[in-house]
Motif scaffolding. Structure first.
Motif, PDB file in Angstrom:
ATOM      1  N   GLU A  98      14.268  -7.385   4.895  1.00 43.13           N
ATOM      2  CA  GLU A  98      13.859  -8.269   5.992  1.00 43.13           C
ATOM      3  C   GLU A  98      13.356  -7.479   7.189  1.00 43.13           C
ATOM      4  N   ARG A  99      14.113  -6.447   7.557  1.00 44.73           N
ATOM      5  CA  ARG A  99      13.807  -5.718   8.783  1.00 44.73           C
ATOM      6  C   ARG A  99      12.488  -4.948   8.717  1.00 44.73           C
ATOM      7  N   PHE A 100      12.171  -4.409   7.533  1.00 34.35           N
ATOM      8  CA  PHE A 100      10.968  -3.567   7.427  1.00 34.35           C
ATOM      9  C   PHE A 100       9.883  -4.214   6.568  1.00 34.35           C
ATOM     10  N   SER A 101       9.998  -5.529   6.356  1.00 33.14           N
ATOM     11  CA  SER A 101       8.996  -6.274   5.580  1.00 33.14           C
ATOM     12  C   SER A 101       8.706  -5.599   4.240  1.00 33.14           C
ATOM     13  N   LEU A 102       9.761  -5.203   3.554  1.00 29.37           N
ATOM     14  CA  LEU A 102       9.562  -4.522   2.270  1.00 29.37           C
ATOM     15  C   LEU A 102       9.238  -5.550   1.184  1.00 29.37           C
ATOM     16  N   GLY A 142       0.798  -1.230   0.000  1.00 24.87           N
ATOM     17  CA  GLY A 142       0.000   0.000   0.000  1.00 24.87           C
ATOM     18  C   GLY A 142       0.827   1.273   0.000  1.00 24.87           C
ATOM     19  N   ALA A 143       2.151   1.142   0.122  1.00 24.47           N
ATOM     20  CA  ALA A 143       2.977   2.348   0.253  1.00 24.47           C
ATOM     21  C   ALA A 143       4.273   2.235  -0.538  1.00 24.47           C
ATOM     22  N   VAL A 144       4.589   3.279  -1.281  1.00 25.64           N
ATOM     23  CA  VAL A 144       5.873   3.377  -1.975  1.00 25.64           C
ATOM     24  C   VAL A 144       6.512   4.699  -1.583  1.00 25.64           C
ATOM     25  N   VAL A 145       7.772   4.629  -1.142  1.00 29.33           N
ATOM     26  CA  VAL A 145       8.525   5.845  -0.801  1.00 29.33           C
ATOM     27  C   VAL A 145       9.744   5.908  -1.695  1.00 29.33           C
ATOM     28  N   THR A 146      10.060   7.103  -2.206  1.00 31.19           N
ATOM     29  CA  THR A 146      11.290   7.265  -2.988  1.00 31.19           C
ATOM     30  C   THR A 146      12.132   8.385  -2.396  1.00 31.19           C
ATOM     31  N   PHE A 147      13.438   8.250  -2.532  1.00 30.54           N
ATOM     32  CA  PHE A 147      14.369   9.315  -2.167  1.00 30.54           C
ATOM     33  C   PHE A 147      15.321   9.496  -3.342  1.00 30.54           C
ATOM     34  N   THR A 148      15.642  10.749  -3.646  1.00 30.00           N
ATOM     35  CA  THR A 148      16.613  11.034  -4.699  1.00 30.00           C
ATOM     36  C   THR A 148      17.667  11.994  -4.184  1.00 30.00           C
ATOM     37  N   GLY A 149      18.929  11.705  -4.425  1.00 24.05           N
ATOM     38  CA  GLY A 149      20.027  12.593  -4.039  1.00 24.05           C
ATOM     39  C   GLY A 149      20.486  13.380  -5.259  1.00 24.05           C
ATOM     40  N   ILE A 150      20.669  14.700  -5.057  1.00 19.10           N
ATOM     41  CA  ILE A 150      21.016  15.603  -6.163  1.00 19.10           C
ATOM     42  C   ILE A 150      22.318  16.321  -5.842  1.00 19.10           C
ATOM     43  N   VAL A 151      23.167  16.537  -6.840  1.00 16.31           N
ATOM     44  CA  VAL A 151      24.429  17.258  -6.633  1.00 16.31           C
ATOM     45  C   VAL A 151      24.113  18.706  -6.266  1.00 16.31           C
ATOM     46  N   ARG A 152      24.578  19.103  -5.074  1.00 11.86           N
ATOM     47  CA  ARG A 152      24.259  20.426  -4.535  1.00 11.86           C
ATOM     48  C   ARG A 152      25.441  21.371  -4.752  1.00 11.86           C
ATOM     49  N   ASP A 153      25.126  22.625  -5.058  1.00 15.29           N
ATOM     50  CA  ASP A 153      26.169  23.635  -5.236  1.00 15.29           C
ATOM     51  C   ASP A 153      25.783  24.824  -4.377  1.00 15.29           C
ATOM     52  N   ALA A 164       8.921  -0.394  -1.184  1.00 12.51           N
ATOM     53  CA  ALA A 164       7.485  -0.694  -1.203  1.00 12.51           C
ATOM     54  C   ALA A 164       7.175  -1.570   0.002  1.00 12.51           C
ATOM     55  N   ALA A 165       6.119  -1.201   0.741  1.00  7.35           N
ATOM     56  CA  ALA A 165       5.715  -1.966   1.926  1.00  7.35           C
ATOM     57  C   ALA A 165       4.200  -1.923   2.029  1.00  7.35           C
ATOM     58  N   ASP A 221       6.734   1.501   7.407  1.00  2.00           N
ATOM     59  CA  ASP A 221       7.842   0.628   7.003  1.00  2.00           C
ATOM     60  C   ASP A 221       8.525   1.121   5.728  1.00  2.00           C
ATOM     61  N   ALA A 222       7.723   1.652   4.800  1.00  2.00           N
ATOM     62  CA  ALA A 222       8.315   2.144   3.545  1.00  2.00           C
ATOM     63  C   ALA A 222       9.228   3.341   3.836  1.00  2.00           C
ATOM     64  N   PHE A 223       8.762   4.277   4.708  1.00  2.00           N
ATOM     65  CA  PHE A 223       9.597   5.434   5.078  1.00  2.00           C
ATOM     66  C   PHE A 223      10.846   4.980   5.824  1.00  2.00           C
ATOM     67  N   GLU A 224      10.652   4.148   6.827  1.00  6.36           N
ATOM     68  CA  GLU A 224      11.789   3.711   7.646  1.00  6.36           C
ATOM     69  C   GLU A 224      12.795   2.892   6.842  1.00  6.36           C
ATOM     70  N   GLY A 225      12.280   2.054   5.980  1.00  6.24           N
ATOM     71  CA  GLY A 225      13.165   1.250   5.134  1.00  6.24           C
ATOM     72  C   GLY A 225      14.031   2.135   4.252  1.00  6.24           C
ATOM     73  N   ALA A 226      13.446   3.200   3.714  1.00 10.53           N
ATOM     74  CA  ALA A 226      14.199   4.123   2.853  1.00 10.53           C
ATOM     75  C   ALA A 226      15.246   4.886   3.671  1.00 10.53           C
ATOM     76  N   GLN A 227      14.868   5.312   4.890  1.00 10.11           N
ATOM     77  CA  GLN A 227      15.808   6.016   5.782  1.00 10.11           C
ATOM     78  C   GLN A 227      16.978   5.132   6.148  1.00 10.11           C
ATOM     79  N   TYR A 228      16.666   3.902   6.510  1.00  6.65           N
ATOM     80  CA  TYR A 228      17.689   2.929   6.899  1.00  6.65           C
ATOM     81  C   TYR A 228      18.673   2.707   5.745  1.00  6.65           C
ATOM     82  N   LEU A 229      18.121   2.493   4.565  1.00  6.01           N
ATOM     83  CA  LEU A 229      18.964   2.277   3.393  1.00  6.01           C
ATOM     84  C   LEU A 229      19.864   3.478   3.128  1.00  6.01           C
ATOM     85  N   MET A 230      19.299   4.677   3.221  1.00  2.00           N
ATOM     86  CA  MET A 230      20.090   5.885   2.964  1.00  2.00           C
ATOM     87  C   MET A 230      21.179   6.063   4.005  1.00  2.00           C
TER      88      MET A 230
END
Lengths: 146, 81
Positions: free
Chosen positions: A68-72, A27-38, A96-97, A102-111
């Motif tokens: 495994e940890r966030f049941s993604l 039911g949930a998809v979270v995305t994060f994108t990193g961009i080159v900052r100046d 995706a969770a 879990d979707a937010f936390e999984g993305a934070q953990y990965l980052m």
């Protein structure tokens, strides 16, 4: 699970769209994108070096742990290397969770893990010369919460 | 044994990889051998708190044994993301 390490740009919209499709039990998809900052308009480019082989292993291991940890139900990691200009996308993760926490936390953990445990090194090129980006204590400290 | 260097460690040593014959039994012993070789190595390994090591592509510790290890990599703390 899909982990990619590449020098070419990626199409964030297309990747996010494809990732979000067809997850009937997620039911949930979270995305994060990193961009080159100046920050002060002096950056010409950033060059990202990595350790081929170990990079893929480390990203896959952290993606599996997050899964495994966030049941993604699914995880996507794309990280670029080579020369990148300000405004270019460096990397993205998607999780995706069944539920959003879990979707937010999984993305934070990965980052958090990707920042200080995946073998990438950034070098910034400005008019004044080139300098390696130093690791931040706060990035290391961020791992403490997991 | 293959030794790989990344980022400013690579720049200080002037090589991305090399093959060494060594009797060192731990990472620390290997570093001592390298330091004694040449000022470039002494400069690269001057401050171990600024370095990380991977053994066969897994992050490891400086006191880890080298028994059976084929690839050692030295690099600064990582700055991905």
């Amino acid at each position: 699970m899909d982990v990619r390490v590449q020098s070419e740009p990626f199409d964030f919209g297309a990747e996010a769209g494809r990732f979000a499709e067809g997850h009937h039990t997620m039911g949930a998809v979270v995305t994060f994108t990193g961009i080159v900052r100046d920050d002060d308009g002096t950056l010409d480019r950033m060059e990202i070096e990595h350790y081929p082989g170990m990079t893929e292993r480390a990203l896959e291991a952290h993606a599996r742990e997050a899964q495994e940890r966030f049941s993604l139900g699914d995880v996507l990691v794309i990280h670029r290397h080579g020369a990148l200009r300000p405004g270019e996308m460096i990397m993205m993760v998607a999780t995706a969770a069944p539920h959003r926490a879990d979707a937010f936390e999984g993305a934070q953990y990965l980052m958090d893990y990707l920042k200080s445990r995946a073998p990438f090194w950034k070098k910034e090129y400005t008019a004044d010369g080139a300098a390696w980006v130093a690791a931040k204590d706060e990035d290391e400290d961020a791992l403490g919460r997991w | 044994m293959q030794i790989l260097y990344f980022a400013w460690v690579r720049e200080r040593i002037g090589e991305a990889r090399e093959t060494v014959e060594t009797e060192a039994t731990t990472v620390t012993e290997l570093i001592e051998e390298l330091r004694a070789r040449d000022p470039r190595y002494a400069a690269a390994f001057a401050d171990l708190s600024a370095l990380r090591v991977a053994l066969d592509q897994d992050l490891s510790d400086f006191d880890a044994p080298l028994d059976g290890v084929r690839e050692v990599a030295f690099f600064p703390p990582m700055t991905g993301g």
